[in-house]
Scaffold this motif. Structure first.
Motif, mmCIF file in Angstrom:
data_model
loop_
_atom_site.group_PDB
_atom_site.id
_atom_site.type_symbol
_atom_site.label_atom_id
_atom_site.label_comp_id
_atom_site.label_asym_id
_atom_site.label_seq_id
_atom_site.Cartn_x
_atom_site.Cartn_y
_atom_site.Cartn_z
ATOM 1 N N LEU A 158 -28.578 6.591 78.386
ATOM 2 C CA LEU A 158 -28.424 6.575 77.043
ATOM 3 C C LEU A 158 -28.148 5.079 76.761
ATOM 4 C CD1 LEU A 158 -26.406 9.693 76.126
ATOM 5 C CD2 LEU A 158 -28.914 9.316 76.020
ATOM 6 N N PHE A 159 -27.183 4.384 77.463
ATOM 7 C CA PHE A 159 -26.833 2.781 76.885
ATOM 8 C C PHE A 159 -27.902 1.972 77.347
ATOM 9 C CE2 PHE A 159 -21.793 3.340 77.250
ATOM 10 C CZ PHE A 159 -21.895 4.215 76.129
ATOM 11 N N ALA A 160 -28.965 2.463 77.910
ATOM 12 C CA ALA A 160 -30.098 1.655 78.120
ATOM 13 C C ALA A 160 -31.214 1.799 77.039
ATOM 14 C CB ALA A 160 -31.004 2.084 79.168
ATOM 15 N N LEU A 161 -30.831 2.492 75.895
ATOM 16 C CA LEU A 161 -31.908 2.372 74.757
ATOM 17 C C LEU A 161 -31.402 1.410 73.922
ATOM 18 C CD1 LEU A 161 -31.269 6.394 74.018
ATOM 19 C CD2 LEU A 161 -33.202 5.370 75.040
ATOM 20 N N ASP A 162 -32.378 1.136 72.871
ATOM 21 C CA ASP A 162 -32.047 -0.115 71.998
ATOM 22 C C ASP A 162 -30.799 0.181 71.358
ATOM 23 O OD1 ASP A 162 -34.489 -1.162 72.588
ATOM 24 O OD2 ASP A 162 -35.630 -0.297 70.881
ATOM 25 N N ASP A 163 -30.058 -1.185 71.318
ATOM 26 C CA ASP A 163 -28.612 -0.926 70.483
ATOM 27 C C ASP A 163 -28.730 -0.345 69.023
ATOM 28 O OD1 ASP A 163 -27.417 -2.097 72.745
ATOM 29 O OD2 ASP A 163 -27.182 -4.006 71.697
ATOM 30 N N GLU A 164 -30.009 -0.436 68.498
ATOM 31 C CA GLU A 164 -30.234 0.103 67.149
ATOM 32 C C GLU A 164 -30.410 1.589 66.929
ATOM 33 O OE1 GLU A 164 -31.775 -2.453 68.443
ATOM 34 O OE2 GLU A 164 -30.677 -4.291 67.649
ATOM 35 N N LEU A 166 -29.789 5.313 66.671
ATOM 36 C CA LEU A 166 -28.844 6.058 66.070
ATOM 37 C C LEU A 166 -28.390 6.961 66.979
ATOM 38 C CD1 LEU A 166 -30.118 6.075 62.397
ATOM 39 C CD2 LEU A 166 -28.360 4.603 63.311
ATOM 40 N N VAL A 167 -27.285 7.361 67.108
ATOM 41 C CA VAL A 167 -26.663 8.441 67.927
ATOM 42 C C VAL A 167 -26.237 9.735 67.094
ATOM 43 C CG1 VAL A 167 -24.848 8.948 69.435
ATOM 44 C CG2 VAL A 167 -26.097 7.021 69.755
ATOM 45 N N TYR A 168 -26.853 11.005 67.222
ATOM 46 C CA TYR A 168 -26.537 11.986 66.422
ATOM 47 C C TYR A 168 -26.050 13.002 67.706
ATOM 48 C CZ TYR A 168 -28.692 10.291 62.269
ATOM 49 O OH TYR A 168 -29.028 9.431 61.057
ATOM 50 N N PRO A 169 -25.019 13.319 67.645
ATOM 51 C CA PRO A 169 -24.348 14.232 68.821
ATOM 52 C C PRO A 169 -24.564 15.831 68.121
ATOM 53 C CG PRO A 169 -22.700 13.443 67.479
ATOM 54 C CD PRO A 169 -23.780 12.846 66.890
ATOM 55 N N ALA A 170 -23.984 16.776 69.267
ATOM 56 C CA ALA A 170 -24.053 18.181 68.790
ATOM 57 C C ALA A 170 -23.026 18.532 68.152
ATOM 58 C CB ALA A 170 -24.250 18.768 70.331
ATOM 59 N N HIS A 171 -21.870 17.764 68.294
ATOM 60 C CA HIS A 171 -20.631 18.266 67.613
ATOM 61 C C HIS A 171 -19.758 16.802 66.890
ATOM 62 C CE1 HIS A 171 -20.658 22.016 69.402
ATOM 63 N NE2 HIS A 171 -21.047 21.512 70.641
ATOM 64 N N ASP A 172 -19.004 17.070 65.881
ATOM 65 C CA ASP A 172 -17.991 15.886 65.636
ATOM 66 C C ASP A 172 -16.968 16.924 64.909
ATOM 67 O OD1 ASP A 172 -17.367 12.992 65.618
ATOM 68 O OD2 ASP A 172 -16.503 13.870 63.693
ATOM 69 N N TYR A 173 -15.607 16.639 65.324
ATOM 70 C CA TYR A 173 -14.762 17.513 64.711
ATOM 71 C C TYR A 173 -13.832 16.752 63.737
ATOM 72 C CZ TYR A 173 -16.115 19.774 69.004
ATOM 73 O OH TYR A 173 -16.855 20.339 70.040
ATOM 74 N N THR A 174 -14.286 15.651 63.477
ATOM 75 C CA THR A 174 -13.640 14.696 62.328
ATOM 76 C C THR A 174 -14.248 14.192 61.150
ATOM 77 O OG1 THR A 174 -13.788 12.814 63.627
ATOM 78 C CG2 THR A 174 -11.673 14.061 63.920
ATOM 79 N N GLY A 175 -15.440 14.916 60.994
ATOM 80 C CA GLY A 175 -16.098 14.664 59.666
ATOM 81 C C GLY A 175 -17.126 13.604 59.969
ATOM 82 N N ARG A 176 -17.291 12.962 61.120
ATOM 83 C CA ARG A 176 -18.217 11.845 61.304
ATOM 84 C C ARG A 176 -19.740 12.483 61.682
ATOM 85 N NH1 ARG A 176 -14.592 9.287 65.863
ATOM 86 N NH2 ARG A 176 -14.935 11.394 66.401
ATOM 87 N N HIS A 177 -20.629 11.533 61.035
ATOM 88 C CA HIS A 177 -21.964 12.086 61.071
ATOM 89 C C HIS A 177 -22.965 11.242 62.060
ATOM 90 C CE1 HIS A 177 -21.633 14.452 57.476
ATOM 91 N NE2 HIS A 177 -20.510 13.702 57.278
ATOM 92 N N VAL A 178 -22.703 10.178 62.337
ATOM 93 C CA VAL A 178 -23.677 9.273 63.165
ATOM 94 C C VAL A 178 -23.167 7.989 63.790
ATOM 95 C CG1 VAL A 178 -24.507 8.068 61.120
ATOM 96 C CG2 VAL A 178 -26.016 8.280 62.970
ATOM 97 N N SER A 179 -23.455 7.613 64.620
ATOM 98 C CA SER A 179 -23.096 6.552 65.353
ATOM 99 C C SER A 179 -24.177 5.655 66.007
ATOM 100 C CB SER A 179 -22.295 6.836 66.556
ATOM 101 O OG SER A 179 -21.611 5.580 67.253
ATOM 102 N N SER A 180 -24.176 4.652 66.721
ATOM 103 C CA SER A 180 -25.307 3.931 67.300
ATOM 104 C C SER A 180 -25.046 3.581 68.802
ATOM 105 C CB SER A 180 -25.558 2.598 66.595
ATOM 106 O OG SER A 180 -24.285 1.738 66.857
ATOM 107 N N ILE A 181 -26.262 3.379 69.515
ATOM 108 C CA ILE A 181 -25.784 3.071 70.897
ATOM 109 C C ILE A 181 -24.941 1.952 71.086
ATOM 110 C CG2 ILE A 181 -27.184 2.231 72.977
ATOM 111 C CD1 ILE A 181 -27.226 5.167 72.626
ATOM 112 N N ALA A 182 -25.120 0.778 70.171
ATOM 113 C CA ALA A 182 -24.365 -0.406 70.213
ATOM 114 C C ALA A 182 -22.843 -0.028 70.013
ATOM 115 C CB ALA A 182 -24.629 -1.451 69.122
ATOM 116 N N GLN A 183 -22.599 0.522 68.893
ATOM 117 C CA GLN A 183 -20.946 1.206 68.746
ATOM 118 C C GLN A 183 -20.597 2.133 69.901
ATOM 119 O OE1 GLN A 183 -20.034 2.774 64.818
ATOM 120 N NE2 GLN A 183 -19.346 4.435 65.789
#
Length: 249
Positions: A158-164, A166-183
């Protein structure tokens, strides 16, 4: 690509709609049975026809809608080939992409949360299931989980993917929606900032998490591609109840 992110609130599960604007075919990633009617309403509103359901792994916290959606719409069930589910119409393997209309979905075998876990890459997005969450990751203490395997899955694949990406997980428990590989590479408290395997294993060994309350029903139900078990205790009925009004994430 037509894209929507939908939330099932009982298990805090994200379901993803991927649609081809040319053919009107759609894929649902990690659909949940108690939000099935909501998902069908979304597809209808977008003018899409469900071609496939696609699960990232055998879930322990909810029942997949794959089987019921197949009964309702004639869609096909796609799941990791590793799990050898007799109810699946298509087994996903790394290096053999799923193509639906103009969409291409590349499977990455990312074990560690479960041994058969897959992540899916499409159109500069990666659907990471429970392998990589926003500022976290899935637990590794059941379903043949393995913290060393998860570390390799995340850091080497996963960390070998391009930094840009977008990471969409199966769950988030605090209201977040999306991240990125760089983050996630920079600040994930379990796996980011150059964490070593030994550091990660220590973190995971000390989580002291409770036994999952739905796992004894969800895992056998999901090995059947989404069979709601009989005899659910009253406090667990909500996991299989229709929830057409589930709020969208």
């Amino acid at each position: 690509m037509i894209f929507r992110q939908l939330l099932e609130p009982v298990s805090s599960t994200y379901t993803y709609v991927l649609g081809c604007p040319e053919t009107g075919e759609a894929i649902l990633v990690d659909p949940v049975v108690n939000s099935m009617d909501r998902d069908l309403q979304v597809l209808q509103g977008l003018g899409l026809r469900l071609a496939y359901t696609l699960d990232t792994h055998i879930h322990a916290d909810h029942i997949t809608a794959a089987l019921e959606l197949k009964k309702r719409t004639g869609s096909r069930i796609a799941a990791p080939a590793f799990d050898r589910l007799p109810c699946a119409d298509l087994g996903i393997e790394e290096g053999r992409p799923l193509r639906v209309g103009s969409m291409t979905i590349e499977g990455l075998h990312t074990p560690g949360h479960t041994d058969g876990h897959f992540s899916y890459v499409s159109a500069a997005r990666v659907f990471t299931g429970d392998a990589l969450l926003i500022d976290g990751c899935g637990r590794t203490d059941f379903q043949n989980g393995d913290s060393a395997a998860l570390y390799r899955s995340v850091t080497q694949k996963l960390f070998a993917l391009d930094d840009e990406t977008l990471v969409y997980p199966a769950h988030d428990y605090t209201g977040r929606h999306v991240s990125s590989i760089a983050q996630e590479k920079a600040r994930n408290p379990r796996l980011g900032a150059g964490k070593s395997l030994a550091e990660f294993q220590q973190i995971m060994a000390n989580l002291d998490l409770p036994y999952p309350k739905f796992i004894d029903y969800a895992v056998p139900g999901n090995r059947g591609c989404g069979v709601c078990p009989d005899g659910l205790p009253d406090e667990l009925q909500k996991y299989c109840a229709p929830m057409a009004e589930s709020p969208q994430g």
